[in-house]
Design a protein around this motif. Sequence first.
Motif, PDB file in Angstrom:
ATOM      1  N   LEU A   1      10.785   9.898   2.356  1.00  0.00           N
ATOM      2  CA  LEU A   1      12.191  10.162   1.576  1.00  0.00           C
ATOM      3  C   LEU A   1      12.398  11.669   1.860  1.00  0.00           C
ATOM      4  O   LEU A   1      13.685  11.986   2.149  1.00  0.00           O
ATOM      5  CB  LEU A   1      12.101   9.406   0.268  1.00  0.00           C
ATOM      6  N   ASN A   2      11.557  12.521   1.570  1.00  0.00           N
ATOM      7  CA  ASN A   2      11.626  14.206   1.707  1.00  0.00           C
ATOM      8  C   ASN A   2      12.323  14.478   3.069  1.00  0.00           C
ATOM      9  O   ASN A   2      13.180  15.315   3.163  1.00  0.00           O
ATOM     10  CB  ASN A   2      10.477  14.853   1.470  1.00  0.00           C
ATOM     11  N   GLU A   3      11.986  13.756   4.086  1.00  0.00           N
ATOM     12  CA  GLU A   3      12.457  14.068   5.493  1.00  0.00           C
ATOM     13  C   GLU A   3      13.848  13.571   5.554  1.00  0.00           C
ATOM     14  O   GLU A   3      14.576  14.341   6.202  1.00  0.00           O
ATOM     15  CB  GLU A   3      11.689  12.885   6.484  1.00  0.00           C
ATOM     16  N   VAL A   4      14.374  12.542   4.686  1.00  0.00           N
ATOM     17  CA  VAL A   4      15.709  12.338   4.835  1.00  0.00           C
ATOM     18  C   VAL A   4      16.671  13.232   4.201  1.00  0.00           C
ATOM     19  O   VAL A   4      17.801  13.192   4.546  1.00  0.00           O
ATOM     20  CB  VAL A   4      16.045  10.787   4.290  1.00  0.00           C
TER      21      VAL A   4
ATOM     22  N   ILE B   1       2.840   7.846   7.909  1.00  0.00           N
ATOM     23  CA  ILE B   1       2.445   7.307   6.804  1.00  0.00           C
ATOM     24  C   ILE B   1       1.008   6.337   6.862  1.00  0.00           C
ATOM     25  O   ILE B   1       0.631   5.733   6.200  1.00  0.00           O
ATOM     26  CB  ILE B   1       3.297   6.504   5.932  1.00  0.00           C
ATOM     27  N   GLY B   2       0.613   6.153   8.316  1.00  0.00           N
ATOM     28  CA  GLY B   2      -0.477   5.321   8.846  1.00  0.00           C
ATOM     29  C   GLY B   2      -0.081   3.785   8.919  1.00  0.00           C
ATOM     30  O   GLY B   2      -0.803   2.966   9.172  1.00  0.00           O
ATOM     31  N   TYR B   3       1.265   3.282   8.909  1.00  0.00           N
ATOM     32  CA  TYR B   3       1.729   1.975   8.851  1.00  0.00           C
ATOM     33  C   TYR B   3       2.851   1.835   9.689  1.00  0.00           C
ATOM     34  O   TYR B   3       3.847   2.682   9.513  1.00  0.00           O
ATOM     35  CB  TYR B   3       1.780   1.363   7.575  1.00  0.00           C
ATOM     36  N   PRO B   4       2.910   1.014  10.451  1.00  0.00           N
ATOM     37  CA  PRO B   4       4.139   0.790  11.219  1.00  0.00           C
ATOM     38  C   PRO B   4       5.310   0.016  10.548  1.00  0.00           C
ATOM     39  O   PRO B   4       5.656  -1.273  10.845  1.00  0.00           O
ATOM     40  CB  PRO B   4       3.792  -0.112  12.332  1.00  0.00           C
TER      41      PRO B   4
ATOM     42  N   ASP C   1       0.897  -1.351  -0.061  1.00  0.00           N
ATOM     43  CA  ASP C   1      -0.178   0.162   0.104  1.00  0.00           C
ATOM     44  C   ASP C   1       0.775   1.266   0.036  1.00  0.00           C
ATOM     45  O   ASP C   1       0.672   2.235  -0.691  1.00  0.00           O
ATOM     46  CB  ASP C   1      -1.003  -0.113   1.188  1.00  0.00           C
ATOM     47  N   VAL C   2       1.897   1.308   0.701  1.00  0.00           N
ATOM     48  CA  VAL C   2       2.848   2.353   0.826  1.00  0.00           C
ATOM     49  C   VAL C   2       3.470   2.562  -0.378  1.00  0.00           C
ATOM     50  O   VAL C   2       3.677   3.641  -1.026  1.00  0.00           O
ATOM     51  CB  VAL C   2       3.728   2.330   2.058  1.00  0.00           C
ATOM     52  N   LEU C   3       4.025   1.578  -1.026  1.00  0.00           N
ATOM     53  CA  LEU C   3       4.744   1.540  -2.239  1.00  0.00           C
ATOM     54  C   LEU C   3       3.823   2.325  -3.201  1.00  0.00           C
ATOM     55  O   LEU C   3       4.075   2.781  -4.559  1.00  0.00           O
ATOM     56  CB  LEU C   3       5.360   0.154  -2.506  1.00  0.00           C
ATOM     57  N   GLU C   4       2.480   1.949  -3.373  1.00  0.00           N
ATOM     58  CA  GLU C   4       1.489   2.220  -4.422  1.00  0.00           C
ATOM     59  C   GLU C   4       1.048   3.623  -4.172  1.00  0.00           C
ATOM     60  O   GLU C   4       0.919   4.451  -4.956  1.00  0.00           O
ATOM     61  CB  GLU C   4       0.392   1.580  -4.276  1.00  0.00           C
ATOM     62  N   ASP C   5       1.223   4.182  -2.952  1.00  0.00           N
ATOM     63  CA  ASP C   5       0.896   5.587  -2.668  1.00  0.00           C
ATOM     64  C   ASP C   5       2.003   6.461  -2.531  1.00  0.00           C
ATOM     65  O   ASP C   5       2.883   6.580  -1.420  1.00  0.00           O
ATOM     66  CB  ASP C   5       0.234   5.452  -1.269  1.00  0.00           C
ATOM     67  N   HIS C   6       2.435   6.864  -3.628  1.00  0.00           N
ATOM     68  CA  HIS C   6       3.669   7.609  -3.916  1.00  0.00           C
ATOM     69  C   HIS C   6       3.949   8.731  -2.809  1.00  0.00           C
ATOM     70  O   HIS C   6       4.971   8.978  -2.489  1.00  0.00           O
ATOM     71  CB  HIS C   6       3.838   8.096  -5.350  1.00  0.00           C
ATOM     72  N   GLN C   7       2.539   9.556  -2.573  1.00  0.00           N
ATOM     73  CA  GLN C   7       2.776  10.611  -1.620  1.00  0.00           C
ATOM     74  C   GLN C   7       3.349  10.211  -0.443  1.00  0.00           C
ATOM     75  O   GLN C   7       4.049  11.042   0.188  1.00  0.00           O
ATOM     76  CB  GLN C   7       1.527  11.488  -1.611  1.00  0.00           C
ATOM     77  N   ARG C   8       2.939   9.312   0.176  1.00  0.00           N
ATOM     78  CA  ARG C   8       3.256   8.785   1.543  1.00  0.00           C
ATOM     79  C   ARG C   8       4.990   8.349   1.627  1.00  0.00           C
ATOM     80  O   ARG C   8       5.289   8.600   2.485  1.00  0.00           O
ATOM     81  CB  ARG C   8       2.421   7.535   2.068  1.00  0.00           C
TER      82      ARG C   8
END
Length: 107
Positions: free
Chosen positions: A19-22, A41-44, A7-14
């Motif tokens: 990555l922007n934080e890094v 991102i809503g997931y652990p 789900d995270v990989l499909e949701d590019h914004q999350r």
Amino acid sequence: RLRDVLDVLEDHQRLLSLLNEVIGFDISPRVLLGGETHTKIGYPLSLVAVPYRDDTGQAGALGVVGLMPMNYPVLVPLVHAVAGAMTASLCREGRAGNPRRPSGLDD
């Protein structure tokens, strides 16, 4: 739990938000663990990421996203080495007059 990763990989914004934080950090590897990523991102999930830069200072980030139990002693130096190689390559290309800029993470 694997579905969370997909789900995270499909949701590019999350993914880009992590990555922007890094990018704002130095070239040291960043490891974000479940609690840190859950609020963002809503997931652990876990993220091992390192920024890279070209010789003009434009930046990107390279990372591995996965479930909490990852082989961190292997992943951290591996991701760091790949990001270092990307930085070196981008800087060489820039000095050779053939600059290739990493695309912005918000594209």
